[in-house]
Design an enzyme around this catalytic site. Sequence first.
Site, short mmCIF file in Angstrom:
data_model
loop_
_atom_site.label_atom_id
_atom_site.label_comp_id
_atom_site.label_asym_id
_atom_site.label_seq_id
_atom_site.Cartn_x
_atom_site.Cartn_y
_atom_site.Cartn_z
CD GLN A 109 -3.11 0.24 2.33
OE1 GLN A 109 -2.56 0.10 3.44
NE2 GLN A 109 -4.38 0.45 2.23
CB ILE A 111 5.41 0.58 -2.63
CG1 ILE A 111 6.72 0.80 -3.41
CG2 ILE A 111 4.41 -0.21 -3.47
CD1 ILE A 111 7.86 1.30 -2.58
NE ARG A 112 -0.84 2.39 -6.28
CZ ARG A 112 -0.68 2.51 -7.59
NH1 ARG A 112 0.26 1.82 -8.20
NH2 ARG A 112 -1.43 3.34 -8.30
NE ARG A 114 3.66 5.96 -9.39
CZ ARG A 114 2.33 6.05 -9.30
NH1 ARG A 114 1.67 5.20 -8.53
NH2 ARG A 114 1.68 6.99 -9.95
NE ARG A 223 -1.55 5.49 1.81
CZ ARG A 223 -2.28 4.65 1.09
NH1 ARG A 223 -3.39 4.14 1.60
NH2 ARG A 223 -1.92 4.34 -0.14
#
Length: 303
Positions: A109, A111-112, A114, A223
């Site tokens: 999740q 690593i989305r 970028r 997040r």
Amino acid sequence: MPVTEDQLAEIEAQRAETAPTRRVVARGMEERLYTLHPVLDHGFVRVIDYMGDDAAICQAARVSYGRGTKAVSNDEGLIRYLMRHWHSTPFEMCEVKFHVKLPVFVARQWIRHRTANVNEYSARYSILDREFYIPAPDALAAQSTVNHQGRGEVLEGEEAARVLEILKADSARSYDNYEAMLSQDGQRGLARELARMNLPANIYTQWYWKCDLHNLFHFLRLRADSHAQYEIRVYAQTMCEIVADWVPLAFKAFEDYRMGGVTLSAPAMDCVRRMLKGEPVTQENSGMSKGEWREFEAAIQSN
């Protein structure tokens, strides 16, 4: 336990070392450097390195020869102006490098986003530890009936116990088979890069994650939000506490204008103006869809 006694001793030895420098130093971040902040059952977040502080943001905005201004209030006003008007470049002048230990499904999740530099622990070269994320009972929840990607009511009693037992048993069995397949102890076995395919998504991995402050704020806005998945949200909340010590003026502006603020569309602003004039406004005459209207109501209504 997130780390071993030897690893804790290594961290303490690193924290005990100091050196004179001409570079910008943020006192709050100096206290955080290398410190391990536990997250979930085996995870953690810690700061490895950083660059810049609140004054560095102002220095970049003014392209000045000094670090900022003598009056903190002037720097605070500038930072709030930059945040308010979405001037992102000065915030990119600050960077931070985190060491994060997290479950693989959380990493996928994460690593989305970028806009960071990432180096992850390699299961091709090393054998992963027998550490799995097993949710606490209050984190076990059924699928939401109104949100296709969210949680609903918390599981209780026998159902919660059944799910926990499955998670624990599957994790242990997968790791046992992973070890049995490896090329070690005299057996030919599978290469590590192949044996790892059998491991579940709740096994822990680690990485170094380096990001500038502008993109870190974007990550935290998404997040650390209450709607984010719990398992990534607790990492973001820990990072918020760290950033608040690093760049307190910038973080307060971020809280006020991003975390605590809302962005309204043109139709939504038109509805606000009509409401202020005393006009009755409903979803039907708002020009918004039902989903937009629901979000608009949530934004303008007090709790």
